[in-house]
Enzyme design. Structure first.
Site, PDB file in Angstrom:
ATOM      1  N   ALA A   6       0.871  -1.175   0.000  1.00 23.85           N
ATOM      2  CA  ALA A   6       0.000   0.000   0.000  1.00 23.85           C
ATOM      3  C   ALA A   6       0.911   1.229   0.000  1.00 23.85           C
ATOM      4  CB  ALA A   6      -0.887  -0.017   1.240  1.00 23.85           C
ATOM      5  N   GLY A  44       0.722  -4.982   1.000  1.00 23.48           N
ATOM      6  CA  GLY A  44      -0.505  -5.076   0.209  1.00 23.48           C
ATOM      7  C   GLY A  44      -0.284  -5.750  -1.130  1.00 23.48           C
ATOM      8  N   GLU A  70      -0.577  -9.287  -0.470  1.00 24.23           N
ATOM      9  CA  GLU A  70      -1.984  -9.572  -0.166  1.00 24.23           C
ATOM     10  C   GLU A  70      -2.840  -9.598  -1.435  1.00 24.23           C
ATOM     11  OE1 GLU A  70      -1.915  -6.421   2.823  1.00 24.23           O
ATOM     12  OE2 GLU A  70      -2.676  -7.862   4.275  1.00 24.23           O
ATOM     13  N   GLU A 106       5.021  -5.056   7.057  1.00 25.30           N
ATOM     14  CA  GLU A 106       4.324  -3.963   7.748  1.00 25.30           C
ATOM     15  C   GLU A 106       4.852  -3.729   9.159  1.00 25.30           C
ATOM     16  OE1 GLU A 106       2.871  -6.373   5.993  1.00 25.30           O
ATOM     17  OE2 GLU A 106       1.224  -5.571   4.778  1.00 25.30           O
TER      18      GLU A 106
HETATM   19  C1  HXC Z   1       5.112   4.289  -1.359  1.00 26.11           C
HETATM   20  C2  HXC Z   1       7.020   3.294  -2.155  1.00 26.11           C
HETATM   21  C3  HXC Z   1       6.644   2.061  -1.576  1.00 26.11           C
HETATM   22  C4  HXC Z   1       5.399   2.013  -0.871  1.00 26.11           C
HETATM   23  C5  HXC Z   1       8.532   1.785  -2.571  1.00 26.11           C
HETATM   24  N1  HXC Z   1       8.194   3.072  -2.763  1.00 26.11           N
HETATM   25  N2  HXC Z   1       7.617   1.155  -1.847  1.00 26.11           N
HETATM   26  N3  HXC Z   1       6.256   4.383  -2.047  1.00 26.11           N
HETATM   27  N4  HXC Z   1       4.691   3.146  -0.793  1.00 26.11           N
HETATM   28  N5  HXC Z   1       4.952   0.881  -0.338  1.00 26.11           N
HETATM   29  C6  HXC Z   1       8.928   4.094  -3.497  1.00 26.11           C
HETATM   30  C7  HXC Z   1      10.129   4.573  -2.718  1.00 26.11           C
HETATM   31  O1  HXC Z   1       9.763   5.558  -1.769  1.00 26.11           O
HETATM   32  C8  HXC Z   1      10.982   5.157  -3.836  1.00 26.11           C
HETATM   33  O2  HXC Z   1      10.448   6.423  -4.189  1.00 26.11           O
HETATM   34  C9  HXC Z   1      10.684   4.209  -4.991  1.00 26.11           C
HETATM   35  O3  HXC Z   1       9.470   3.556  -4.678  1.00 26.11           O
HETATM   36  C10 HXC Z   1      11.774   3.155  -5.163  1.00 26.11           C
HETATM   37  O4  HXC Z   1      11.943   2.518  -3.913  1.00 26.11           O
HETATM   38  P1  HXC Z   1      13.389   2.318  -3.205  1.00 26.11           P
HETATM   39  O5  HXC Z   1      13.129   2.089  -1.772  1.00 26.11           O
HETATM   40  O6  HXC Z   1      14.302   3.435  -3.602  1.00 26.11           O
HETATM   41  O7  HXC Z   1      13.886   0.996  -3.938  1.00 26.11           O
HETATM   42  P2  HXC Z   1      14.832  -0.129  -3.355  1.00 26.11           P
HETATM   43  O8  HXC Z   1      15.987   0.453  -2.625  1.00 26.11           O
HETATM   44  O9  HXC Z   1      15.129  -1.041  -4.512  1.00 26.11           O
HETATM   45  O10 HXC Z   1      13.944  -0.921  -2.301  1.00 26.11           O
HETATM   46  C11 HXC Z   1      12.835  -1.633  -2.746  1.00 26.11           C
HETATM   47  C12 HXC Z   1      11.946  -2.028  -1.520  1.00 26.11           C
HETATM   48  C13 HXC Z   1      11.642  -0.766  -0.688  1.00 26.11           C
HETATM   49  C14 HXC Z   1      12.708  -3.068  -0.665  1.00 26.11           C
HETATM   50  C15 HXC Z   1      10.682  -2.681  -2.055  1.00 26.11           C
HETATM   51  O11 HXC Z   1      11.137   0.242  -1.543  1.00 26.11           O
HETATM   52  C16 HXC Z   1      10.639  -0.997   0.407  1.00 26.11           C
HETATM   53  O12 HXC Z   1      10.961  -1.547   1.446  1.00 26.11           O
HETATM   54  N6  HXC Z   1       9.393  -0.524   0.189  1.00 26.11           N
HETATM   55  C17 HXC Z   1       8.371  -0.579   1.212  1.00 26.11           C
HETATM   56  C18 HXC Z   1       7.835  -1.973   1.313  1.00 26.11           C
HETATM   57  C19 HXC Z   1       6.757  -2.036   2.399  1.00 26.11           C
HETATM   58  O13 HXC Z   1       7.026  -1.708   3.559  1.00 26.11           O
HETATM   59  N7  HXC Z   1       5.561  -2.436   2.015  1.00 26.11           N
HETATM   60  C20 HXC Z   1       4.428  -2.475   2.918  1.00 26.11           C
HETATM   61  C21 HXC Z   1       3.692  -1.191   2.858  1.00 26.11           C
HETATM   62  S1  HXC Z   1       2.414  -1.141   4.045  1.00 26.11           S
HETATM   63  P3  HXC Z   1      11.429   7.669  -4.491  1.00 26.11           P
HETATM   64  O14 HXC Z   1      10.473   8.795  -4.737  1.00 26.11           O
HETATM   65  O15 HXC Z   1      12.303   7.828  -3.311  1.00 26.11           O
HETATM   66  O16 HXC Z   1      12.191   7.247  -5.720  1.00 26.11           O
HETATM   67  C22 HXC Z   1       1.232  -2.063   3.394  1.00 26.11           C
HETATM   68  C23 HXC Z   1       0.037  -2.152   4.280  1.00 26.11           C
HETATM   69  C24 HXC Z   1      -0.866  -3.165   3.759  1.00 26.11           C
HETATM   70  O17 HXC Z   1       1.288  -2.575   2.346  1.00 26.11           O
HETATM   71  C25 HXC Z   1      -2.138  -3.053   4.435  1.00 26.11           C
HETATM   72  C26 HXC Z   1      -3.238  -3.529   3.587  1.00 26.11           C
HETATM   73  C27 HXC Z   1      -3.112  -3.272   2.176  1.00 26.11           C
END
Ligand code: HXC
Length: 281
Positions: A89, A132, A135, A155
């Site tokens: 998400a 998400g 999911e 998360e």
């Molecule tokens: C918003 C995101 C994002 C996310 C990545 N980006 N994941 N933006 N929401 N979930 C954006 C980053 O901010 C970055 O933007 C760009 O995508 C590239 O990501 P990087 O981090 O620079 O890439 P990398 O170093 O290769 O790392 C990849 C990654 C990391 C390991 C996937 O991005 C990451 O950990 N993302 C978050 C994963 C996460 O926590 N997901 C759960 C979210 S909560 P910029 O602008 O800086 O280039 C969730 C709740 C679910 O899903 C509840 C129900 C649906």
């Protein structure tokens, strides 16, 4: 205003008997397969790793509704990019939300449109399927993965927990111990381990996974749509029903197929050594 836009789009989508030709901001839709009978949805928010912001999910919902109502379509494939199916998400969208808003507006509740689809939905996953994203993949009926795919529920690293069924579906897919470890540590699982654990049905080279998912979609779309829908309903019911209840449902569905033309068509074709020509009725 948003509702009016949505309604107009859904009505437009329904007006076409083939694939929706709408242009979206966050997704690309097409029909695929030799008979154009596989709906195809590509998440297309490349720079943000397909982070699932609300407008993106609204578009997926609209596209899926279009494919659901198109009688030619027999299966749907959802995919992302080679780098990310979806990294979760949208964290930026969620960061400043407050409890009354997420609770009263039922934040994320609408994502369940995916599990309500009658037509089989296949996730073709390359790269990250996190939070998400994992999911959404698990709400699909079958997951094919590229060999560099990773699945995870990270998360906990953000101070929250999965909110779109991750804690429930992961346990059912891979068992309590592995699911608990992933949810409590945020550790990712490789495609190969996901296949071994039963989360994914097959793993392919990165460049082949989408094509293989479409081929699978074509095979499924070549079946009687009424039988396929009932088969899907029965398999999914296994998550919620006792064995006795599930068997009863299955038996009733099986019996009810004898009220459909396709049962006669399928069995007659077998006995006459011909290919069945389904009527989907
Ligand atoms: C918003 C995101 C994002 C996310 C990545 N980006 N994941 N933006 N929401 N979930 C954006 C980053 O901010 C970055 O933007 C760009 O995508 C590239 O990501 P990087 O981090 O620079 O890439 P990398 O170093 O290769 O790392 C990849 C990654 C990391 C390991 C996937 O991005 C990451 O950990 N993302 C978050 C994963 C996460 O926590 N997901 C759960 C979210 S909560 P910029 O602008 O800086 O280039 C969730 C709740 C679910 O899903 C509840 C129900 C649906």
């Amino acid at each position: 205003m948003l509702c009016q836009r949505l309604l107009t789009r859904v009505l437009q989508t329904r007006a076409f008997s083939t694939a929706p030709t709408l242009s979206y901001e966050y997704i690309i839709t097409e029909t695929k397969g030799e008979k154009n009978n596989v709906g195809f949805i590509k998440l297309n928010r490349f720079k943000a790793l397909n982070a699932l912001c609300s407008p993106l999910m609204t578009e997926v919902s609209e596209a899926l509704t279009g494919f659901e109502t198109d009688p030619k379509i027999g299966a749907v494939v959802i995919t992302g990019s080679d780098r990310a199916f979806a990294a979760g998400a949208d964290i930026g969208e969620m960061q400043n939300m407050e409890f009354p808003e997420v609770y009263t507006k039922q934040f994320l509740t609408k994502w369940s449109f995916l599990k309500q689809a009658r037509k089989p939905v296949i996730a073709a996953v390359n790269g990250f399927a996190l939070g998400g994203g994992c999911e959404v993949a698990m709400m699909c009926d079958i997951i094919y993965a590229g060999e560099k795919a990773f699945f995870g529920q990270p998360e906990i690293n953000l101070g929250v927990i999965p909110g779109a069924g991750g804690t429930q579906r992961l346990v059912r897919a891979i068992g309590k111990s592995k699911a608990m470890e992933m949810v409590l540590t945020g550790e990712k699982m490789s495609a190969q381990d996901a296949e071994k654990a039963g989360l994914v049905s097959k793993v392919f080279p990165v460049e082949e996974v989408v094509g293989e998912a479409i081929k699978l979609g074509e095979r499924i779309a070549g079946m009687s749509k009424v039988a396929a829908a009932m088969a899907k309903e029965c398999v999914n019911a296994a998550d919620n029903l006792s064995l006795d209840e599930g068997e009863r449902l299955e038996k009733r569905m099986f019996h009810s197929l004898f009220a459909c033309k396709d049962q006669k068509i399928g069995m007659t074709a077998f006995l006459e050594k011909k290919q069945p020509e389904w009527t989907d009725s």
